[in-house]
Design a protein around this motif. Structure first.
Motif, PDB file in Angstrom:
ATOM      1  N   ALA A  42       0.847  -1.191   0.000  1.00 15.21           N
ATOM      2  CA  ALA A  42       0.000   0.000   0.000  1.00 15.21           C
ATOM      3  C   ALA A  42       0.882   1.240   0.000  1.00 15.21           C
ATOM      4  CB  ALA A  42      -0.929   0.000   1.208  1.00 15.21           C
ATOM      5  N   PHE A  43       0.413   2.288  -0.653  1.00 13.17           N
ATOM      6  CA  PHE A  43       1.144   3.557  -0.681  1.00 13.17           C
ATOM      7  C   PHE A  43       0.149   4.680  -0.891  1.00 13.17           C
ATOM      8  CE2 PHE A  43       0.922   1.838  -4.935  1.00 13.17           C
ATOM      9  CZ  PHE A  43       0.696   2.918  -5.765  1.00 13.17           C
ATOM     10  N   SER A  44       0.608   5.908  -0.709  1.00 15.85           N
ATOM     11  CA  SER A  44      -0.275   7.071  -0.801  1.00 15.85           C
ATOM     12  C   SER A  44       0.215   8.038  -1.862  1.00 15.85           C
ATOM     13  CB  SER A  44      -0.349   7.801   0.547  1.00 15.85           C
ATOM     14  OG  SER A  44      -0.888   6.957   1.544  1.00 15.85           O
ATOM     15  N   GLN A  45      -0.739   8.691  -2.512  1.00  9.78           N
ATOM     16  CA  GLN A  45      -0.417   9.757  -3.465  1.00  9.78           C
ATOM     17  C   GLN A  45      -1.671  10.575  -3.726  1.00  9.78           C
ATOM     18  OE1 GLN A  45      -1.260  10.381  -6.965  1.00  9.78           O
ATOM     19  NE2 GLN A  45      -0.001  12.240  -6.794  1.00  9.78           N
ATOM     20  N   GLY A  46      -1.505  11.909  -3.694  1.00 19.11           N
ATOM     21  CA  GLY A  46      -2.616  12.806  -4.005  1.00 19.11           C
ATOM     22  C   GLY A  46      -3.799  12.661  -3.082  1.00 19.11           C
ATOM     23  N   GLY A  47      -3.564  12.295  -1.835  1.00 19.53           N
ATOM     24  CA  GLY A  47      -4.651  12.114  -0.887  1.00 19.53           C
ATOM     25  C   GLY A  47      -5.335  10.766  -0.982  1.00 19.53           C
ATOM     26  N   ASN A  48      -4.897   9.902  -1.897  1.00 18.03           N
ATOM     27  CA  ASN A  48      -5.474   8.566  -2.066  1.00 18.03           C
ATOM     28  C   ASN A  48      -4.559   7.514  -1.456  1.00 18.03           C
ATOM     29  OD1 ASN A  48      -7.528   9.738  -3.654  1.00 18.03           O
ATOM     30  ND2 ASN A  48      -6.300   9.496  -5.516  1.00 18.03           N
ATOM     31  N   THR A  49      -5.161   6.457  -0.954  1.00 17.41           N
ATOM     32  CA  THR A  49      -4.406   5.288  -0.526  1.00 17.41           C
ATOM     33  C   THR A  49      -4.604   4.201  -1.574  1.00 17.41           C
ATOM     34  OG1 THR A  49      -4.681   5.815   1.818  1.00 17.41           O
ATOM     35  CG2 THR A  49      -4.106   3.544   1.259  1.00 17.41           C
ATOM     36  N   LEU A  50      -3.500   3.798  -2.184  1.00 17.45           N
ATOM     37  CA  LEU A  50      -3.530   2.796  -3.256  1.00 17.45           C
ATOM     38  C   LEU A  50      -3.009   1.470  -2.730  1.00 17.45           C
ATOM     39  CD1 LEU A  50      -4.528   4.441  -5.677  1.00 17.45           C
ATOM     40  CD2 LEU A  50      -2.775   5.777  -4.521  1.00 17.45           C
ATOM     41  N   GLU A  51      -3.627   0.389  -3.168  1.00 16.29           N
ATOM     42  CA  GLU A  51      -3.186  -0.928  -2.725  1.00 16.29           C
ATOM     43  C   GLU A  51      -3.017  -1.849  -3.929  1.00 16.29           C
ATOM     44  OE1 GLU A  51      -4.751  -2.824   0.984  1.00 16.29           O
ATOM     45  OE2 GLU A  51      -5.349  -4.402  -0.428  1.00 16.29           O
ATOM     46  N   GLY A  52      -1.954  -2.632  -3.885  1.00 12.65           N
ATOM     47  CA  GLY A  52      -1.684  -3.563  -4.971  1.00 12.65           C
ATOM     48  C   GLY A  52      -0.992  -4.811  -4.483  1.00 12.65           C
ATOM     49  N   THR A  53      -0.550  -5.617  -5.442  1.00 12.34           N
ATOM     50  CA  THR A  53       0.110  -6.884  -5.134  1.00 12.34           C
ATOM     51  C   THR A  53       1.434  -6.970  -5.869  1.00 12.34           C
ATOM     52  OG1 THR A  53      -2.008  -8.022  -4.837  1.00 12.34           O
ATOM     53  CG2 THR A  53      -0.073  -9.399  -5.243  1.00 12.34           C
ATOM     54  N   LEU A  54       2.476  -7.323  -5.126  1.00  9.09           N
ATOM     55  CA  LEU A  54       3.778  -7.630  -5.703  1.00  9.09           C
ATOM     56  C   LEU A  54       3.935  -9.144  -5.702  1.00  9.09           C
ATOM     57  CD1 LEU A  54       6.723  -7.003  -6.611  1.00  9.09           C
ATOM     58  CD2 LEU A  54       7.308  -6.906  -4.160  1.00  9.09           C
ATOM     59  N   ILE A  55       4.254  -9.705  -6.864  1.00  7.92           N
ATOM     60  CA  ILE A  55       4.555 -11.134  -6.960  1.00  7.92           C
ATOM     61  C   ILE A  55       6.022 -11.263  -7.344  1.00  7.92           C
ATOM     62  CG2 ILE A  55       3.951 -13.346  -7.986  1.00  7.92           C
ATOM     63  CD1 ILE A  55       1.263 -12.219  -8.736  1.00  7.92           C
ATOM     64  N   THR A  56       6.801 -11.871  -6.469  1.00  6.41           N
ATOM     65  CA  THR A  56       8.241 -11.978  -6.669  1.00  6.41           C
ATOM     66  C   THR A  56       8.569 -13.284  -7.384  1.00  6.41           C
ATOM     67  OG1 THR A  56       8.633 -10.697  -4.663  1.00  6.41           O
ATOM     68  CG2 THR A  56      10.483 -11.969  -5.532  1.00  6.41           C
ATOM     69  N   ALA A  57       9.232 -13.156  -8.523  1.00  2.44           N
ATOM     70  CA  ALA A  57       9.565 -14.333  -9.329  1.00  2.44           C
ATOM     71  C   ALA A  57      10.984 -14.806  -9.091  1.00  2.44           C
ATOM     72  CB  ALA A  57       9.374 -14.014 -10.809  1.00  2.44           C
ATOM     73  N   SER A  58      11.859 -13.893  -8.654  1.00  2.00           N
ATOM     74  CA  SER A  58      13.264 -14.254  -8.442  1.00  2.00           C
ATOM     75  C   SER A  58      13.855 -13.304  -7.419  1.00  2.00           C
ATOM     76  CB  SER A  58      14.045 -14.165  -9.754  1.00  2.00           C
ATOM     77  OG  SER A  58      14.012 -12.846 -10.259  1.00  2.00           O
ATOM     78  N   GLY A  59      15.006 -13.704  -6.881  1.00  7.48           N
ATOM     79  CA  GLY A  59      15.614 -12.914  -5.817  1.00  7.48           C
ATOM     80  C   GLY A  59      16.268 -11.633  -6.271  1.00  7.48           C
ATOM     81  N   ASP A  60      16.754 -11.607  -7.524  1.00  4.70           N
ATOM     82  CA  ASP A  60      17.487 -10.422  -7.955  1.00  4.70           C
ATOM     83  C   ASP A  60      17.132  -9.973  -9.367  1.00  4.70           C
ATOM     84  OD1 ASP A  60      18.556 -12.509  -9.331  1.00  4.70           O
ATOM     85  OD2 ASP A  60      20.649 -12.103  -8.810  1.00  4.70           O
ATOM     86  N   GLY A  61      16.112 -10.559  -9.958  1.00  2.00           N
ATOM     87  CA  GLY A  61      15.718 -10.180 -11.307  1.00  2.00           C
ATOM     88  C   GLY A  61      14.936  -8.883 -11.340  1.00  2.00           C
ATOM     89  N   PRO A  62      14.536  -8.449 -12.525  1.00  2.00           N
ATOM     90  CA  PRO A  62      13.829  -7.179 -12.667  1.00  2.00           C
ATOM     91  C   PRO A  62      12.417  -7.226 -12.090  1.00  2.00           C
ATOM     92  CG  PRO A  62      13.832  -8.359 -14.741  1.00  2.00           C
ATOM     93  CD  PRO A  62      14.728  -9.135 -13.817  1.00  2.00           C
ATOM     94  N   VAL A  63      11.908  -6.045 -11.775  1.00  3.28           N
ATOM     95  CA  VAL A  63      10.519  -5.882 -11.338  1.00  3.28           C
ATOM     96  C   VAL A  63       9.822  -4.984 -12.349  1.00  3.28           C
ATOM     97  CG1 VAL A  63       8.957  -5.142  -9.503  1.00  3.28           C
ATOM     98  CG2 VAL A  63      11.221  -6.030  -8.915  1.00  3.28           C
ATOM     99  N   VAL A  64       8.666  -5.431 -12.828  1.00  2.00           N
ATOM    100  CA  VAL A  64       7.878  -4.640 -13.768  1.00  2.00           C
ATOM    101  C   VAL A  64       6.637  -4.114 -13.067  1.00  2.00           C
ATOM    102  CG1 VAL A  64       6.339  -4.840 -15.760  1.00  2.00           C
ATOM    103  CG2 VAL A  64       8.675  -5.672 -15.923  1.00  2.00           C
ATOM    104  N   LEU A  65       6.397  -2.819 -13.182  1.00  4.19           N
ATOM    105  CA  LEU A  65       5.174  -2.210 -12.687  1.00  4.19           C
ATOM    106  C   LEU A  65       4.193  -2.099 -13.850  1.00  4.19           C
ATOM    107  CD1 LEU A  65       7.338  -1.319 -10.557  1.00  4.19           C
ATOM    108  CD2 LEU A  65       5.939   0.713 -10.184  1.00  4.19           C
ATOM    109  N   LEU A  66       2.977  -2.586 -13.662  1.00  6.62           N
ATOM    110  CA  LEU A  66       1.951  -2.492 -14.691  1.00  6.62           C
ATOM    111  C   LEU A  66       1.204  -1.164 -14.534  1.00  6.62           C
ATOM    112  CD1 LEU A  66       0.448  -6.108 -14.670  1.00  6.62           C
ATOM    113  CD2 LEU A  66       2.457  -5.223 -15.879  1.00  6.62           C
ATOM    114  N   VAL A  67       1.177  -0.378 -15.591  1.00  9.57           N
ATOM    115  CA  VAL A  67       0.505   0.925 -15.571  1.00  9.57           C
ATOM    116  C   VAL A  67      -0.719   0.819 -16.477  1.00  9.57           C
ATOM    117  CG1 VAL A  67       0.754   3.392 -15.984  1.00  9.57           C
ATOM    118  CG2 VAL A  67       2.719   2.063 -15.172  1.00  9.57           C
ATOM    119  N   HIS A  68      -1.888   0.993 -15.887  1.00  7.75           N
ATOM    120  CA  HIS A  68      -3.151   0.717 -16.565  1.00  7.75           C
ATOM    121  C   HIS A  68      -3.441   1.671 -17.716  1.00  7.75           C
ATOM    122  CE1 HIS A  68      -4.229  -2.044 -13.369  1.00  7.75           C
ATOM    123  NE2 HIS A  68      -4.133  -1.098 -12.455  1.00  7.75           N
TER     124      HIS A  68
END
Length: 357
Positions: A42-68
């Protein structure tokens, strides 16, 4: 009687065999996420509280953020993202996605956001990930869809903590995208070229008035009704204000400032955004800027990069039941040939180069 029973039993066995084949060769598993290595963020921005899910596939590989893209999207787009997400996870690429404001467990209203607000929200998501234990200096990239074409190019101006951008079905200019979408819609409704030209001229004049600073929503509604527009084609008040807020968006200046690797994938049969305009803009502005950047128009591909022979509609609510069923059975195979391999191979390639640097 015995013969009838034998025939019925044979038919039952045939049906069961067919069902077995469907489950054996279908990709229904692409719509099931691994239960391990999921973390709510969870994180905050612009007065909103946003919640999402992180799924970890590997210990040191890249992380992709999906932007709708557009619309009231939850973190997995009502399950539509899952074949893509599972493909990324299989390639060792971790994925983080969150509910848009006012959707799922996030507060606020996504229709109150400008594209700059959405870029700020993406930055807040990156910062939230960096605070997690074990996040370290893993490469973080952004993978955006459609409307994210006005979000992704702006984020690198806000932070150095983005290693790459991957845009699927993006657009360049808000107004030209609207004209392209309207033209395709009217063509598919059977309108003549003269009728389409007349309607586009009417819309252009109306938009100059309604999306200026002075017109009210009630004035817009009255004018649309007097022009004979159907009730279901007029904008809600929130949608009207959203369009006014973003009507002048154009991604070119932000694209011109990019120096990181960029992959653009646009479907040749896109009914929502002009693939030629998008790919041409990126090529002309970023040609030679980064050796790993790629800009592709994908044959037989829709706005979402699915197979155009089977899934080419402007809106998901236009999909007939048979198309919905096909998608569920096809999973990642619903994408146009080579799309997912191109995307995952490229992410792994640019992330490895980032890690070495």
């Amino acid at each position: 009687m015995r013969r009838v029973a034998v025939i019925v039993a044979g038919l039952v066995m045939l049906v069961l065999f067919g069902v077995g084949l469907i489950f054996t060769f279908s990709r229904l598993g692409d719509f099931e996420l691994p239960q391990d290595n999921q973390q709510t963020v969870a994180f905050s921005q612009g007065g909103n509280t946003l919640e999402g899910t992180l799924i970890t596939a590997s210990g040191d590989g890249p992380v992709v953020l999906l932007v709708h893209g557009d619309g009231p999207q939850d973190r997995w787009s009502s399950g539509g993202y899952l074949p893509l997400v599972n493909t990324l996870l299989d390639a060792g690429i971790s994925v983080f996605s969150w509910d848009k404001p006012g959707v799922g467990t996030s507060t606020g209203n996504w229709l109150h956001q400008s594209m700059n607000d959405r870029a700020d929200e993406t930055l807040a998501a990156i910062e939230a990930l960096r605070q997690l234990q074990g996040a370290g200096q893993r490469p973080i990239g952004l993978l955006g869809f459609s409307q994210a074409g006005w979000v992704l190019p702006h984020v690198p101006a806000l932070t150095d903590d983005v290693s790459f951008l991957l845009l699927m079905g993006g657009a360049i200019n808000w107004q030209s995208q609207g004209r392209y979408y309207a033209t395709i819609r009217l063509e598919r409704e059977g309108k003549t070229p003269a009728e389409i030209a007349t309607e586009l001229t009417r819309q252009a004049k109306a938009h100059r008035v309604w999306f200026g600073d002075d017109a009210t929503y009630d004035e817009y509604l009255a004018a649309e009704r007097s022009a004979g527009q159907r009730e279901d084609s007029t904008l809600s008040k929130d949608r009207f204000l959203f369009a006014r807020l973003n009507h002048h968006e154009d991604a070119r200046s932000d694209i011109a400032g990019l120096t990181l690797p960029v992959l653009v994938l646009s479907g040749a049969d896109d009914l929502n955004a002009d693939p030629q305009e998008t790919v041409s803009a990126y090529r002309s502005l970023l040609n030679g800027v980064h050796t790993q950047s790629r800009f592709h128009i994908v044959p037989d591909a829709t706005h979402s990069l699915l197979s155009a022979r089977r899934y080419n509609y402007q809106r998901l609510d236009q999909w007939p039941f048979t198309t919905q069923a096909r998608f569920l059975l096809s999973g990642r195979n619903a994408y146009a040939d080579g799309v997912l391999k191109t995307a995952t191979d490229w992410i792994v390639e640019v992330s490895t180069a980032t890690h070495k640097n």
